[in-house]
Motif scaffolding. Structure first.
Motif, PDB file in Angstrom:
ATOM      1  N   LEU A 191      51.362  78.494  11.906  1.00 15.83           N
ATOM      2  CA  LEU A 191      50.536  78.634  10.804  1.00 15.83           C
ATOM      3  C   LEU A 191      49.623  76.627  10.365  1.00 15.83           C
ATOM      4  CD1 LEU A 191      52.789  79.743   8.067  1.00 15.83           C
ATOM      5  CD2 LEU A 191      51.098  81.337   9.023  1.00 15.83           C
ATOM      6  N   GLY A 192      50.896  76.106  10.330  1.00 17.68           N
ATOM      7  CA  GLY A 192      49.293  74.981  11.232  1.00 17.68           C
ATOM      8  C   GLY A 192      48.975  74.275  12.051  1.00 17.68           C
ATOM      9  N   GLY A 193      49.128  74.814  13.216  1.00 16.02           N
ATOM     10  CA  GLY A 193      48.173  74.606  14.451  1.00 16.02           C
ATOM     11  C   GLY A 193      47.076  75.736  14.111  1.00 16.02           C
ATOM     12  N   THR A 194      47.250  76.782  13.482  1.00 14.06           N
ATOM     13  CA  THR A 194      46.578  77.825  13.000  1.00 14.06           C
ATOM     14  C   THR A 194      45.287  77.535  12.633  1.00 14.06           C
ATOM     15  OG1 THR A 194      47.890  80.029  13.716  1.00 14.06           O
ATOM     16  CG2 THR A 194      45.783  80.157  12.498  1.00 14.06           C
ATOM     17  N   PRO A 234      39.638  82.378  17.564  1.00 17.57           N
ATOM     18  CA  PRO A 234      38.818  83.122  16.951  1.00 17.57           C
ATOM     19  C   PRO A 234      38.237  83.270  15.491  1.00 17.57           C
ATOM     20  CG  PRO A 234      40.583  84.857  17.626  1.00 17.57           C
ATOM     21  CD  PRO A 234      41.020  82.956  17.728  1.00 17.57           C
ATOM     22  N   LEU A 235      39.550  82.792  15.119  1.00 19.36           N
ATOM     23  CA  LEU A 235      39.529  82.746  13.088  1.00 19.36           C
ATOM     24  C   LEU A 235      38.136  82.154  13.236  1.00 19.36           C
ATOM     25  CD1 LEU A 235      40.211  83.332  10.533  1.00 19.36           C
ATOM     26  CD2 LEU A 235      41.947  81.409  10.099  1.00 19.36           C
ATOM     27  N   LEU A 283      50.201  81.259  19.789  1.00 18.86           N
ATOM     28  CA  LEU A 283      50.016  82.002  18.398  1.00 18.86           C
ATOM     29  C   LEU A 283      48.951  81.719  17.895  1.00 18.86           C
ATOM     30  CD1 LEU A 283      50.604  84.919  16.657  1.00 18.86           C
ATOM     31  CD2 LEU A 283      52.335  83.626  15.713  1.00 18.86           C
ATOM     32  N   SER A 284      48.410  80.646  17.156  1.00 17.38           N
ATOM     33  CA  SER A 284      47.948  79.774  16.834  1.00 17.38           C
ATOM     34  C   SER A 284      46.170  79.633  17.484  1.00 17.38           C
ATOM     35  CB  SER A 284      48.206  77.793  16.378  1.00 17.38           C
ATOM     36  OG  SER A 284      49.219  77.630  16.808  1.00 17.38           O
ATOM     37  N   LEU A 285      46.603  79.288  18.978  1.00 23.20           N
ATOM     38  CA  LEU A 285      45.792  79.413  19.253  1.00 23.20           C
ATOM     39  C   LEU A 285      44.485  80.622  19.792  1.00 23.20           C
ATOM     40  CD1 LEU A 285      45.806  77.525  22.923  1.00 23.20           C
ATOM     41  CD2 LEU A 285      44.639  76.746  21.285  1.00 23.20           C
TER      42      LEU A 285
END
Ligand SMILES: Nc1ncnc2c1ncn2[C@@H]1O[C@H](COP(=O)(O)OP(=O)(O)OP(=O)(O)O)[C@@H](O)[C@H]1O
Ligand SMILES: Nc1ncnc2c1ncn2[C@@H]1O[C@H](COP(=O)(O)OP(=O)(O)OP(=O)(O)O)[C@@H](O)[C@H]1O
Ligand SMILES: [Mg+2]
Ligand SMILES: [Mg+2]
Lengths: 349, 314, 332, 319, 594
Positions: free
Chosen positions: B184-187, B117-118, B110-112
């Motif tokens: 969230l953190g990974g993102t 893209p973010l 999910l983070s990836l």
């Protein structure tokens, strides 16, 4: 040369940059006509705006820069009006190609040489697959890379500086452009390699019928390759003429200074002529002649009013008040006198 | 490439040995109560000595170390003493790791999926809306302790979306929030790095050349910039991947996920020496193995690395 | 020579001719040339710190947060001495019932309300902020000092490079949280323990960071120049290398504060934090967490969480913006 | 000129410099290089990038270790282990000017510190006032205003910065200066400033220069004698004009033929010579370092030397 | 008669809870932890059981008798009770030998049973066997006379022996299975045999446990709740109320923190009710064997704790009501207790034990007395002058997992320091993580002053003296100085031993125990504080349906209970309590007459 084969016409181009809230004027109303098939050299000291000027033709200004005013007419279109990337895409590569100064970093380190050249071939020559590859190998061969079949698969780090510059040139050539802009293509290279690259460019110019703009501050290079020379100072072209005109019959004090500071023209054991001071701050508005503060022969008007072009010959003009009829006669530096002697010999012939 | 791999492998093995040995020696400093269960105070000095001797803890340290390595090589991590008496540590881990890994992988994916893209969007719209929004998010995640926003998420989001508060393996909906929270953190960090690398790459000369070639912005972004920007990040993926094993202490305890997250904390709190030792070993090895794999991965992606330094020698 | 001047007279076909013809003759005299003036042109006088400050101040958000933090820091310092402040640990008694003033919602008397045993949350929050900031500052400072020393030696003294790298590789492979938990567990929960444990782990990153920078700048020509001039290593480090690290160090220190507070919250969360009798943002949040299920008591979580978030975000933003500002490349 | 009587201030004998500790990645940057520099002259060292010019310069001022050979300064051996006293003296007497004016000044220090750094190290000043005076004089010597002392390097243009670099070396009152490509990073228009300055200082203070460059026209302009270096070996050494007029070694010739001349007429007629190292046949006939005519040394094997000699004859005849 | 639940029964008989303290083992033969044996109680049956009024009932034993001399107890076992595996497959029949094998296991020191001491305190030759003085197990007082007859032989007549049988050390275990699984016994739900009401279907530590009704259970008609789902959450205390509101669990303790909120919301108020108090006794211990770190000055503590006046100053200074407010803000006094043995535990001919002459004066006065506290402080200061350092550092740990304990610690710290002055005492409250709390703190003597509790093991006042015996792990009062008697033992120990020795005359026995306890309180070895239980909860169980016993495991059983459709509120609770008390009196009367 006559006006009919003007391929690119730049009029009063003004380019500005926004740098942390302050506006810097990099190009201050420069104009230029480029003739088809010629090679034009733009010389000038560092920061005078040579790169910015030519990047403006291709819409390659950094994101913080913009064309404030003026026009760039190419094939009936005013490129200065282009706003969207899509407009520029039509021009880039196909019409204009560019060779940058830094051969070490201009190639993507993670992709093979072949694929990077092929990209241009596919895009602009509409070739695919084996055909494209064949073409790439042909071009690599043209730019003097031995064993191109093998080199095709190698990565940039396996190439020396000179070879990389050849690859960059190959990419430019692969685009099949009308105009090739070479932004200091040899500054980073050794003299021997530099000479080879220049020869190569000349050869390619003939073969592909290119119009080339060279940007450099090495007057030796200019002498070698240029048909015409434009001298830039502080964002403006202050003198332009044929190669011989500018070398042997320079009119602008800056051009004088530039030429006479060359050691080749100096006398061993004597001081070279040198330009005092530092170039103007482009953040400030420049009044009069930008070179005036550093000019030992400056006139009072130089600090008041910006000089227009004064024509010396149909092909030669310069922006200096010294050419004004009312101006006093000025002795150019010794070395310039020496050059003028050659000019006289030449024009007498 | 092979040479490089072998060299890195040897390096890793050496580091691993050193780390393992140090961990082993450190653990000898742990209080000895940690080798006894509940009955500690009931035993007198002689009995304790007898037990310690029988566990081999009175052997000279180098013998202990050798035995320890012998056990280790046969995949033997010992038995838990206090946490769950007499249960082989391997069994404890076997039950825990799958949960942590599942959540970890889901969160990482999910983070990836969101973060990369973010980051790309941020880099492309540098200093504009998306960049500012993303930066705000990154600042928030980095600056505000996780405990705080995890809690608020658990409290309000479960309420608003009627999601279960606690994890229940049988209820798919209960996977959603922990995964999201964990990601969230990974993102944020993927976005941050992605943005940074992208910006770095965008400013490089070869991008200018690609532009001058007439490539479309999108092509440049995908074929040149994105690919090159991802490479330095890829180096850390194996480590992240391996660390999914360790789970998230917060998330797992907030949502009752029976993973590795709380295990170490519990083991330390209960002074279960063998368990602590095993866990620290695992975590440290994961780091080393991850780095090794990362370097190898990097080398396969970046043709320059194999040369190993020769070029940058100056 | 005369020849060339002829060209001028004959060849001037420029369309601006009309306007330029009637320029006053006197302007065509030579101006005085001043070499010193020429030498001075173009460059303004410049001060590193002033530019840093100016660039920093250009960022409105950071500016706002900086003033906010200065205000907040000043306030936490003087808060206990202000009139009408309550004790952070005293349990207040309801005069009517003689019982503890439990869970008293915010009002004029207790600005942030009271907690579940009747302690004043307002006072506790500021006291907690002091504790947490104290931890943060100490840790940040220590990290900076040790990180710089180790990092510099690591990066500059080539003989020690591989040794320190080895040590680093080993230490770095023991995850921070694990070391932190181990240390706080072995020692008694106290402010000192917190600081100690975080100091033990935090400097690693700093050292690596400093080292990478040092490696980048150690071979710059100006360092060679210094060696050529016989400058002793000690002075090369202090004069040539460290000043380049100022921005990084400031950034790291600024970031160490939110990180330390974050760790404090984390350790409290897993039960290894400070005792409730020493209020800290960590245990205030932890206490608040207990009642988060009750909407009317959520203020006990929200107030400390908000203060904490403001502080950490501020330091983070200020640190980052300052780091940018202190990079001379960003000085116009 | 009768060179034989002149005093050699620096002698380099069979110098060898290696990089890389391990055998596998050992790299010989300078290989068996010998030359000497006379007091008061400007000695040029030219060669392409990576040929070892900088390394030779750094070996002389002891920034890199030598793997073999000797460096003698005024007859004293200065490479390898030397005593503290000598080290201190050499620090003063041999100074260096660096290539990149952007990188060679400490951006976080004031000009005052940068210039007086050497003074601090050698304690070569009586008191604070004396130091200030010396700084002031050094700045004036290089054509800068004394008030610049309180500024930071950012505020200067490339030429000015390079002059600060010169002032920094000058304040040590050196006798020998290694100028490592002092102008190649400068804009053409300001190169002259620095070249003039260097000559002026030489005239005034009797300095000796080792001038490293790859721009052959500059070298021709400023140096008295030149050595051409290729891949760590000096291939030819002679008085400047002699070398430029009668280059013998094929590499020198290639190099000279490639010099761009700021003269369109000449430049457009120029013929490039290309150097192919495989033209040498050194396998069973190793090259020797021979003084082929007075003060003109060249590297070649017997066969080649014959050829060079013939060539010289021819030129002499032509003249 | 069955009460309120009448129509209020949920359709799905599934009972879901959250818990935060994970068990470490299922091995009931080893553990002495409530958490752990509470679970075992639902998986394994005992010889006897109690009904919901606390009257002994047959369970695995159908009938029993005791010999004249009170030494030999013979039990007739229920036939056809099966041991089943976690999958419900029959493994073996439950026979008398299982009790013998279990005892053999417990009495083997290498198994590390935490309850062996209780078993060998009554069984003949058990202690000798445990200590290795006897190696022949046949000599130990437990014997399978035949397949269904079990016989215990006691050391001495033990009037309360029957009540001990519901404790874990008298649980059965299949010997063959023990052999088979060896060390693994009780490490998970697989290495375990079931003969009780439930089978543990899923055992995932730190996640959940699922218990389902045992199909082959002998009394399955009385097992109404078909499934028990217990989910782990570290934050159970915080989350449970919210989960209860959302209908995700069926039980939540409503901590004092949030009680106000629940009480003031009509909707929630309808779901919250008081809990019954328990026979857990809470008291504050002075530690006579301080083993805490140097920084808290254990030596100084040792000096002051051995001064009676010092202890008494603290004894009278503790405002127990203020402390109780942290747990029981609505009716703090209902839980306060002035003795160690709670009220209503046992009675002597209708007179409650705590009202026996020697104890009554303590039982009926509040120990909190500011004036006395200050008087004793003065005396202590005089006596200790020069011998001890003031303020005395008093290390008072608390368990961070018990939500109100932290608060109570602070309240006590402030209240006592205020009263006695910080020049006199310096209470240092020391937070400790819940996991391993007892181990870490109380059992290792790592405290000076600590809130402790003790639950009874059998129906006799003796049980409340156990924690203070020399091998207890509470506060080691036998080390108190100044009480040594001729036999080398402390007065209290001698008094207790004397009472213990009186085995047949219950009246005298009780009086002696009462005197010992009175002495214990008078000398302020501990400060009695409260009884357990209490507090409030939201629950879908009717507490009065539960089996009732003040000790042993019966009360932990879910057997007989039903999940309610709607939780009880306070009023319903009070009514039910009244009715239950009435019914209980009758039941006890009836039982006594039998
Ligand atoms: N992205 C930009 N932002 C701000 N200023 C810029 C930017 N790009 C160029 N400039 C400024 O514009 C002026 C002209 O730059 P330009 O690169 O064209 O010089 P140049 O003549 O090519 O110099 P050089 O020989 O060093 O390449 C310089 O003063 C430069 O600082
Ligand atoms: N510290 C070093 N470690 C390893 N190799 C080095 C080091 N310094 C220089 N070299 C190598 O030695 C060779 C000679 O380098 P040197 O810098 O002397 O060349 P140069 O002639 O000065 O080149 P340029 O004209 O580029 O300055 C180069 O191939 C370089 O890569
Ligand atoms: Mg440029
Ligand atoms: Mg060099």
């Amino acid at each position: 040369m006559n006006d009919s084969n003007v391929i690119l016409s730049v009029k009063d181009l003004v380019v500005k940059f926004n740098l942390r809230g302050n506006v810097l004027t990099a190009i201050r109303g420069a104009s230029l006509d480029l003739y088809e098939g010629e090679s034009l050299a733009i010389v000038g000291e560092s920061g005078s705006g040579k790169s910015v000027f030519t990047k403006a033709f291709m819409g390659l200004l950094d994101a913080n820069g913009w064309i404030e005013s003026g026009s760039i007419l190419y094939k009936g279109e005013d490129l200065a009006k282009y706003k969207r990337e899509d407009d520029w895409i039509k021009i880039r590569g196909k019409e204009f190609a560019m060779v940058f100064q830094e051969p070490m970093t201009s190639l993507n380190p993670l992709r093979s040489i072949g694929s990077q050249v092929e990209e241009a071939v596919t895009l602009h020559q509409r070739l695919r697959g084996d055909e494209a590859k064949q073409k790439v190998i042909e071009i690599l061969n043209d730019v003097g890379i031995v064993n191109p079949e093998k080199r095709y698969y190698q990565y940039p780090h396996e190439f020396s500086g000179g070879m990389r510059q050849r690859v960059v040139i190959a990419i430019a050539v692969a685009c099949n452009p009308k105009i090739l802009i070479c932004d200091e293509p040899t500054t980073a290279l050794d003299v021997t390699i530099q000479a080879q690259i220049l020869n190569l460019l000349k050869k390619l110019q003939k073969k592909y019928k290119l119009t080339i703009i060279y940007i450099t501050h090495d007057l030796g290079v200019v002498a070698n390759v240029a048909d015409r020379i434009a001298v830039m100072y502080a964002g403006d072209i202050i003198e332009i003429g044929t190669c011989e005109e500018v070398f042997y019959n320079a009119q602008h004090p800056y051009t004088w200074a530039l030429l006479s500071s060359l050691p080749q023209l100096g006398v061993k054991g004597e001081d070279l002529y040198s330009i005092k001071g530092t170039p103007p701050n482009l953040f400030n508005e420049i009044k009069g002649d930008a070179f005036a503060p550093r000019n030992e022969r400056a006139l009072k008007i130089d600090f008041v009013k910006r000089p227009p072009y004064f024509h010396v010959s149909p092909t030669h003009k310069a922006k200096t008040w010294l050419l004004h009829p009312k101006a006093p006669k000025v002795e150019p530096p010794e070395s310039i006198k020496f050059l003028r002697k050659k000019w006289q010999v030449m024009s007498n012939e | 490439m092979l040479k490089y791999t072998v060299k890195r492998l040897l390096q890793s093995v050496v580091t691993l040995f050193v780390v393992v040995t140090i961990v082993f020696l450190l653990m000898r400093l742990m209080p000895e109560e940690g080798y006894f269960g509940e009955g500690y105070e009931k035993l007198d000095e002689a009995q304790r000595e007898a037990i310690l001797t029988s566990m081999g803890l009175r052997d000279p340290i180098h013998i202990q170390l050798i035995n320890f390595y012998i056990d280790l090589f046969s995949g033997e991590l010992g038995e838990s003493i206090i946490y769950r008496p007499k249960v082989p540590i391997v069994d404890i881990l076997k039950a825990k790791i799958p949960y942590s890994v599942k959540f970890g992988l889901a969160a990482m994916a999910l983070s990836l999926i969101v973060g990369v893209p973010l980051g790309v969007t941020m880099a492309r719209s540098k200093n504009k809306f998306w960049d500012k929004l993303g930066t705000g998010y990154i600042v928030f995640i980095n600056a505000v302790p996780a405990a705080v926003y995890y809690l608020f998420l658990q409290l309000y989001v479960t309420d608003i979306f009627k999601l279960p508060i606690l994890f229940n393996p049988d209820r798919p909906a209960s996977w959603i929030l922990p995964t999201i929270s964990m990601s969230l953190g990974g993102t944020a960090s993927y976005a941050m790095w992605m943005r940074r690398y992208m910006v770095d790459e965008i400013n490089k000369d070869y991008v200018k050349l690609a532009r001058a070639k007439g490539l479309r912005e999108k092509t440049i972004m995908v074929k040149h910039v994105l690919k090159n920007a991802i490479v330095p990040m890829v180096q850390y993926l194996p480590t992240s991947l391996l660390y999914t094993v360790s789970g998230s202490i917060y998330i797992e305890s907030l949502y009752s996920i029976p993973g590795m997250g709380g295990l170490l904390v519990d083991a330390i709190q209960r002074q279960d020496n063998t368990l602590v030792q095993a866990l620290v070993l695992i975590y440290s090895s994961i780091g080393i193995i991850g780095l090794f794999l990362g370097d190898i991965l990097m080398a396969t992606l970046d043709p320059r690395i194999k040369l190993d330094r020769k070029e940058g020698a100056r | 020579m005369a020849n060339s001047m002829d060209n001028l007279v004959n060849g001037s076909v420029d369309n601006t001719k009309d306007t330029i013809d009637d320029i006053d003759e006197s302007l065509f005299e030579f101006a005085d040339f001043d070499e010193i003036e020429a030498e001075k042109t173009g460059y303004s006088n410049y001060s590193y710190w002033r530019s840093t400050f100016q660039v920093f101040m250009q960022n409105k958000v950071a500016k706002f947060l900086l003033f906010l933090m200065i205000g907040l820091l000043a306030f936490t310092m003087i808060q206990p001495y202000l009139p009408g402040q309550k004790s952070p640990t005293k349990i207040y008694i309801d005069e009517n019932t003689g019982m503890q003033l439990r869970n008293h919602p915010p009002d004029k008397e207790f600005w942030f309300g009271t907690n579940s045993i009747g302690q004043d949350l307002w006072a506790r929050i500021w006291s907690g902020t002091r504790t947490s900031l104290l931890i943060g500052f100490f840790v940040g400072l220590w990290e900076a000092i040790i990180g710089i020393i180790v990092g510099t030696v690591w990066g500059y003294v080539r003989r020690l490079e591989s040794a320190i790298t080895g040590i680093y590789n080993v230490l770095n492979n023991i995850p921070t949280t694990i070391l932190l938990i181990l240390l706080t567990y072995i020692m008694k929960p106290s402010v000192f323990t917190m600081i100690f444990a975080m100091c033990m782990t935090g400097w690693l990153n700093m050292a690596r960071f400093v080292r990478n920078l040092i490696i980048i700048i150690r071979d710059r020509e100006y360092n060679l120049a210094s060696r050529c001039l016989g400058t002793p290593t000690r002075r090369i480090i202090t004069k040539n290398l460290l000043p380049y690290l100022v921005s990084v160090i400031m950034l790291r220190m600024a970031l160490a504060i939110p990180a330390a507070i974050g760790y404090e919250v984390f350790l409290t969360y897993i039960g290894l934090g400070l005792p409730v009798s020493i209020p800290s943002l960590g245990n205030l949040i932890n206490e608040g967490r207990r009642v988060m299920g009750v909407p009317s008591l959520r203020y006990q979580l929200i107030f400390p969480a908000a203060v904490l978030s403001i502080i950490t975000i501020s330091f983070y933003v200020i640190g980052n913006v300052f780091a940018d500002a202190s990079d001379p490349r960003n000085h116009v | 000129m009768n060179n034989t009587k002149r005093e050699a201030i620096l002698e380099v004998k069979n110098l060898r410099v290696e990089f890389g500790k391990k055998k596998r990645d050992r790299f010989v940057a300078v290989d068996d290089v010998s030359f000497h520099i006379y007091k008061g002259e400007t000695f040029g060292l030219v060669g392409e990038s990576g040929s070892g010019k900088t390394t030779i310069g750094r070996a002389i001022c002891r920034l890199v270790e030598t793997a073999g050979g000797e460096v003698l300064f005024k007859g004293k051996k200065i490479n390898g282990k030397i005593d503290k006293e000598l080290d201190k003296e050499l620090t003063r007497k041999i100074q260096m000017i660096f290539q990149d004016p952007m990188a060679s000044l400490n951006e976080r220090a004031k000009v005052d510190y940068i210039v007086s750094e050497g003074l601090y190290n050698t304690k070569n000043y009586k008191d604070e006032e004396d130091r200030k005076r010396k700084v002031e004089r050094a700045l004036l010597d290089v054509g800068l205003l004394p008030e610049f002392a309180s500024r930071f390097p950012h505020e200067f243009s490339g030429g000015q910065r390079q002059r600060i670099g010169v002032a920094r070396a000058l304040i040590m009152e050196p006798e020998f200066i290694i100028a490592d490509e002092p102008i190649s990073a400068l804009d053409v228009s300001i190169r002259a400033q620095v070249l003039n300055l260097l000559s002026k200082l030489q005239r005034e203070k009797g300095l000796t220069y080792l001038f490293i460059a790859h721009d052959l026209s500059v070298v021709r302009f400023i140096t008295d004698r030149v050595a051409v270096i290729h891949k760590g070996k000096i291939v030819e050494l002679a008085e400047t004009e002699k070398l430029y007029n009668n280059p013998l070694h094929p590499y020198t010739r290639a190099l000279l033929s490639a010099i761009p001349l700021p003269d369109p007429l000449l430049e457009k007629q120029k013929v490039l010579e290309v150097y192919d190292p495989s033209c040498h046949n050194y396998d069973n006939n190793p090259p020797k370092w021979i003084e082929i005519e007075p003060e003109h040394f060249v590297l070649g094997n017997d066969e080649e030397l014959e050829g060079y000699k013939k060539r010289l004859e021819k030129i002499r005849v032509e003249v | 008669g069955t009460q309120t639940s009448g129509g209020n029964v949920a359709e799905v008989q599934e009972y879901r809870t959250v818990y935060s303290g994970e068990i470490t083992t299922l091995n009931y033969l080893v553990t002495s932890t409530t958490n752990e044996f509470a679970l075992a109680a639902n998986l394994v049956d005992t010889l006897i059981d109690y009904d919901k009024y606390g009257v002994p009932q047959p369970c695995l034993a159908t009938e029993w008798e005791v010999s004249e001399d009170g030494l030999v107890w013979t039990f007739k076992l229920r036939e056809d009770v099966k041991w089943v595996t976690h999958e419900g497959e029959e493994y073996a029949e439950v026979t008398a030998q299982d009790f013998v094998d279990a005892m053999k296991y417990i009495l083997n020191p290498s198994n590390g049973s935490g309850t062996a001491n209780i078993a060998y305190s009554v069984l003949k030759n058990a202690e000798e066997y445990y200590n290795g003085e006897i190696t022949d197990f046949d000599q130990v007082g437990v014997k399978a006379v035949d397949k269904y007859t079990l016989q215990y032989t006691l050391k001495e007549p033990t009037p309360y022996f029957l009540s001990m049988l519901t404790y874990v050390c008298f649980f059965p275990a299949n010997g063959q299975f023990l052999e088979e699984v060896g060390d693994k016994f009780g490490t998970d739900n697989v290495n375990f045999l079931y003969n009780g009401a439930y089978i543990m279907e899923i055992f995932e530590p730190q996640n959940r446990r699922v218990l389902i009704a045992n199909d082959s259970y002998w009394d399955k008609e009385n097992v109404h709740i078909k499934k028990l789902v217990q989910t782990y959450n570290k934050e159970a205390a915080t989350l449970a109320p919210e989960l209860f509101l959302r209908g995700e669990v069926d039980y939540a303790t409503i901590s004092s923190d949030i009680l106000d909120e629940w009480m003031s919301d009509p909707e929630k108020e309808a779901m919250v009710r008081p809990n019954r108090t328990s026979f857990y006794s809470y008291f504050y211990c002075f530690n006579f064997d301080p083993r805490f770190p140097e920084e808290y000055e254990p030596d100084n503590w040792k000096v002051v704790v051995n001064n009676k006046n010092f202890r008494k100053s603290l004894f009278h200074a503790l405002d127990r009501k203020a402390a109780m407010l942290t747990a029981e803000p609505y009716d703090p006094e209902k839980r306060l207790s002035n003795t160690i043995t709670p009220k209503n535990f046992v009675d002597l001919n209708g007179v409650d034990y705590t009202q026996l002459k020697s104890l009554a004066k303590f039982a009926n006065t509040d120990s909190f007395n500011e004036k006395l506290a200050l008087e004793y402080k003065e005396k202590a200061l005089q006596e200790l002058e020069g011998k001890a350092k003031f303020p005395v550092k008093i290390l008072m740990p608390y368990n961070t997992g018990v939500s109100d304990w932290a608060n109570r610690a602070q309240v006590i710290e402030q209240q006592m320091e205020n009263l006695l002055g910080t020049d006199y005492i310096d209470i240092i409250i020391d937070p400790k993580p819940p996991t391993g709390f007892l181990q870490e703190v109380r059992r290792s003597g790592n405290y000076a002053f600590l809130e402790c509790n003790w639950g009874p093991d059998y129906a006799d006042p003796e049980t409340y003296t156990d924690p203070f015996s020399p091998d207890g792990t509470y506060n080691w009062p036998h080390l108190a100085e100044g009480y040594k008697e001729a036999n080398g033992k402390n007065t209290y120990e001698n008094m207790v031993n004397e009472a213990k020795a009186e085995r047949l005359d219950i009246e005298k026995r009780y009086k002696l125990f009462a005197e010992a306890e009175a002495f214990f309180i008078e000398e302020a070895f501990v400060i009695p504080y409260a009884v357990g239980g209490g507090g409030y909860s939201a629950s879908r169980l009717n507490p009065f349906e539960s089996l009732y016993s003040p000790f042993g495991v019966s009360g932990e059983r879910f057997k007989g209970q039903k999940v309610l459709a709607k939780p009880m509120n306070s009023q319903e609770f009070t009514e039910a309590l009244e009715q239950w008390e009435k019914e209980r009196a009758e039941a006890l009367k009836k039982a006594a007459n039998q």
